[in-house]
Design an enzyme around this catalytic site. Sequence first.
Site, PDB file in Angstrom:
ATOM      1  N   CYS A   1       0.836  -1.210   0.000  1.00 57.74           N
ATOM      2  CA  CYS A   1       0.000   0.000   0.000  1.00 57.74           C
ATOM      3  C   CYS A   1       0.873   1.265   0.000  1.00 57.74           C
ATOM      4  O   CYS A   1       1.835   1.357   0.763  1.00 57.74           O
ATOM      5  CB  CYS A   1      -0.909  -0.018   1.229  1.00 57.74           C
ATOM      6  SG  CYS A   1      -2.026   1.394   1.288  1.00 57.74           S
TER       7      CYS A   1
ATOM      8  N   CYS B   1       0.594   4.623   6.960  1.00 54.01           N
ATOM      9  CA  CYS B   1      -0.016   4.463   8.291  1.00 54.01           C
ATOM     10  C   CYS B   1       0.956   3.701   9.209  1.00 54.01           C
ATOM     11  O   CYS B   1       1.325   2.551   8.910  1.00 54.01           O
ATOM     12  CB  CYS B   1      -1.337   3.709   8.177  1.00 54.01           C
ATOM     13  SG  CYS B   1      -2.392   4.386   6.879  1.00 54.01           S
TER      14      CYS B   1
ATOM     15  N   CYS C   1       0.451  -0.064  10.288  1.00 53.73           N
ATOM     16  CA  CYS C   1      -0.035  -1.077   9.338  1.00 53.73           C
ATOM     17  C   CYS C   1       1.063  -1.910   8.694  1.00 53.73           C
ATOM     18  O   CYS C   1       2.037  -1.384   8.139  1.00 53.73           O
ATOM     19  CB  CYS C   1      -0.873  -0.397   8.259  1.00 53.73           C
ATOM     20  SG  CYS C   1      -1.688  -1.599   7.192  1.00 53.73           S
TER      21      CYS C   1
ATOM     22  N   CYS D   1     -16.720  -8.628   5.620  1.00 49.27           N
ATOM     23  CA  CYS D   1     -15.997  -7.366   5.390  1.00 49.27           C
ATOM     24  C   CYS D   1     -14.758  -7.623   4.535  1.00 49.27           C
ATOM     25  O   CYS D   1     -13.905  -8.418   4.918  1.00 49.27           O
ATOM     26  CB  CYS D   1     -15.544  -6.765   6.711  1.00 49.27           C
ATOM     27  SG  CYS D   1     -16.833  -6.691   7.947  1.00 49.27           S
TER      28      CYS D   1
ATOM     29  N   CYS E   1     -19.633  -5.475   3.576  1.00 57.79           N
ATOM     30  CA  CYS E   1     -18.855  -4.315   4.002  1.00 57.79           C
ATOM     31  C   CYS E   1     -17.550  -4.316   3.216  1.00 57.79           C
ATOM     32  O   CYS E   1     -17.003  -5.386   2.937  1.00 57.79           O
ATOM     33  CB  CYS E   1     -18.562  -4.397   5.501  1.00 57.79           C
ATOM     34  SG  CYS E   1     -17.584  -3.010   6.104  1.00 57.79           S
TER      35      CYS E   1
ATOM     36  N   CYS F   1     -19.187   2.640   8.630  1.00 56.10           N
ATOM     37  CA  CYS F   1     -18.454   1.939   9.689  1.00 56.10           C
ATOM     38  C   CYS F   1     -17.193   2.756   9.909  1.00 56.10           C
ATOM     39  O   CYS F   1     -16.346   2.834   9.017  1.00 56.10           O
ATOM     40  CB  CYS F   1     -18.118   0.517   9.232  1.00 56.10           C
ATOM     41  SG  CYS F   1     -17.004  -0.354  10.362  1.00 56.10           S
TER      42      CYS F   1
ATOM     43  N   ARG G   1     -17.877  -2.195  17.882  1.00 56.02           N
ATOM     44  CA  ARG G   1     -17.163  -3.448  17.609  1.00 56.02           C
ATOM     45  C   ARG G   1     -15.837  -3.534  18.356  1.00 56.02           C
ATOM     46  O   ARG G   1     -14.975  -2.660  18.228  1.00 56.02           O
ATOM     47  CB  ARG G   1     -16.916  -3.623  16.106  1.00 56.02           C
ATOM     48  CG  ARG G   1     -16.297  -4.984  15.772  1.00 56.02           C
ATOM     49  CD  ARG G   1     -16.312  -5.300  14.282  1.00 56.02           C
ATOM     50  NE  ARG G   1     -17.635  -5.077  13.739  1.00 56.02           N
ATOM     51  CZ  ARG G   1     -17.901  -4.156  12.813  1.00 56.02           C
ATOM     52  NH1 ARG G   1     -16.951  -3.413  12.326  1.00 56.02           N
ATOM     53  NH2 ARG G   1     -19.132  -4.003  12.380  1.00 56.02           N
TER      54      ARG G   1
HETATM   55  N1  SAM Z   1      -6.702   0.629   3.200  1.00 59.81           N
HETATM   56  C1  SAM Z   1      -7.950   0.836   3.804  1.00 59.81           C
HETATM   57  C2  SAM Z   1      -7.962   1.999   4.765  1.00 59.81           C
HETATM   58  O1  SAM Z   1      -6.959   2.281   5.388  1.00 59.81           O
HETATM   59  O2  SAM Z   1      -9.015   2.605   4.906  1.00 59.81           O
HETATM   60  C3  SAM Z   1      -8.507  -0.374   4.479  1.00 59.81           C
HETATM   61  C4  SAM Z   1      -7.718  -1.338   5.302  1.00 59.81           C
HETATM   62  S1  SAM Z   1      -7.100  -0.763   6.867  1.00 59.81           S
HETATM   63  C5  SAM Z   1      -6.074  -2.126   7.272  1.00 59.81           C
HETATM   64  C6  SAM Z   1      -8.468  -0.781   8.003  1.00 59.81           C
HETATM   65  C7  SAM Z   1      -8.229  -0.335   9.436  1.00 59.81           C
HETATM   66  O3  SAM Z   1      -7.604  -1.351  10.179  1.00 59.81           O
HETATM   67  C8  SAM Z   1      -7.329   0.871   9.666  1.00 59.81           C
HETATM   68  O4  SAM Z   1      -7.980   2.070   9.444  1.00 59.81           O
HETATM   69  C9  SAM Z   1      -6.949   0.700  11.118  1.00 59.81           C
HETATM   70  O5  SAM Z   1      -7.841   1.400  11.955  1.00 59.81           O
HETATM   71  C10 SAM Z   1      -7.060  -0.804  11.353  1.00 59.81           C
HETATM   72  N2  SAM Z   1      -5.723  -1.390  11.565  1.00 59.81           N
HETATM   73  C11 SAM Z   1      -4.770  -1.603  10.639  1.00 59.81           C
HETATM   74  N3  SAM Z   1      -3.664  -2.144  11.201  1.00 59.81           N
HETATM   75  C12 SAM Z   1      -3.911  -2.260  12.522  1.00 59.81           C
HETATM   76  C13 SAM Z   1      -3.150  -2.729  13.630  1.00 59.81           C
HETATM   77  N4  SAM Z   1      -1.907  -3.159  13.496  1.00 59.81           N
HETATM   78  N5  SAM Z   1      -3.718  -2.724  14.849  1.00 59.81           N
HETATM   79  C14 SAM Z   1      -4.986  -2.282  15.004  1.00 59.81           C
HETATM   80  N6  SAM Z   1      -5.758  -1.821  13.995  1.00 59.81           N
HETATM   81  C15 SAM Z   1      -5.231  -1.802  12.763  1.00 59.81           C
HETATM   82 FE1  SF4 Z   2      -2.801   1.153   3.429  1.00 59.76          FE
HETATM   83 FE2  SF4 Z   2      -2.716  -0.051   5.783  1.00 59.76          FE
HETATM   84 FE3  SF4 Z   2      -3.020   2.571   5.675  1.00 59.76          FE
HETATM   85 FE4  SF4 Z   2      -5.039   0.972   4.878  1.00 59.76          FE
HETATM   86  S1  SF4 Z   2      -4.217   1.145   6.939  1.00 59.76           S
HETATM   87  S2  SF4 Z   2      -4.266   2.784   3.834  1.00 59.76           S
HETATM   88  S3  SF4 Z   2      -3.865  -0.751   4.009  1.00 59.76           S
HETATM   89  S4  SF4 Z   2      -1.210   1.425   4.972  1.00 59.76           S
END
Ligand code: SAM
Ligand code: SF4
Length: 330
Positions: free
Chosen positions: A52, A56, A59, A96, A127, A187, A265
Amino acid sequence: MNRTDWTYNEVAELFDLPFSELLFRAAVVHRRYHAPNEVQLCTLLSVKTGGCPEDCGYCSQSATAESGVKAGKLMDVDAVLSAAAAAKEAGSQRFCMGAAWRSPKERDMPKVCAMVAGVKEMGLETCMTLGMLTEGQAQALAAAGLDYYNHNIDSSPEYYGEIITTRTFEDRLETLSRVRAAGISVCCGGIVGMGESRADRVGFLQVLATLPRHPESVPINALVPIPGTVLGDLLAGTPMAQIDDIEFVRTVAVARITMPRSMVRLSAGRESMSEATQALCFLAGANSIFTGDKLLTAGNAGSDADSALFNKLGLIPMSAAEPMRSEKAA
Ligand code: SAM
Ligand code: SF4
Ligand code: DTB
């Protein structure tokens, strides 16, 4: 009607209540709008993993992370439908689908819409979480039968820039309003335990509870610290490595009180949470979980552990056939 005028101080005062008082108030609200022993089961599937372009800090799927997660292609529709059928068989109510994108490419939309239509046809709630959407993409997903779109604000507006630099808090709010305008349910939640302060947790919930309409689903994730991610590495071995259990339960309780009709949730991080902490979260008004062994890339509690917990606590899976009390009461 739901209150959407919560002030920062009102939310902060809820967080400050003696723990038993806070839990009691949250449980009263929970009972008023929901069947208190019913928990919604949702299943996650990563339909496009890794690589990606966003940064973030939590992530594993960011191209900047060194988490060992390999970038894959968008899954075939049939493979997604098989996974959805298995989720339905296991008693899940909502399916989802997540993609590690900044936003979907136009060329991916027909396949993504076919996934939505196919899953919907099985009688599951649908979702998706695909990153930022244009107006047209939100409308296309709605037309395909998408029930919910997950798009988290993650934290307070002030802390957001500390964890993500490739998009802004405002970008998130814009996609959320496009999702609403297309008639898709929202959501939206975030993560606690990223090193943010209590003030950030207050600010995070205040933003959600003052949106023009409350999100129908509010995922509260506890950070899963993944080695190779910015936050996983930064927090490793520090006292902040895991959110304090009581503070996590407080966050759930304040979400329940400020957004009484929403599904709250208990999301990521459940695998490393004790049964007692999860029980407190259910008492505090959490009424939805992710089931199965895997979230998107990280582990999850698993169905054996969840069945045992549900038996101990006398919880039952929410039935898809039954209209939500939140809808009846609205
Ligand atoms: N890329 C899309 C986005 O960011 O909107 C969707 C996937 S993203 C993985 C969905 C959510 O998962 C993130 O917004 C975050 O809140 C949660 N998330 C991701 N990695 C995480 C982690 N290591 N621990 C807890 N929550 C996590
Ligand atoms: Fe990409 Fe992970 Fe951020 Fe979603 S949470 S936008 S998958 S880096
Ligand atoms: C949400 O708030 N939590 C889910 C879902 N929305 C998409 C994702 C949790 C991801 C946990 C880390 C992982 O599996 O990589």
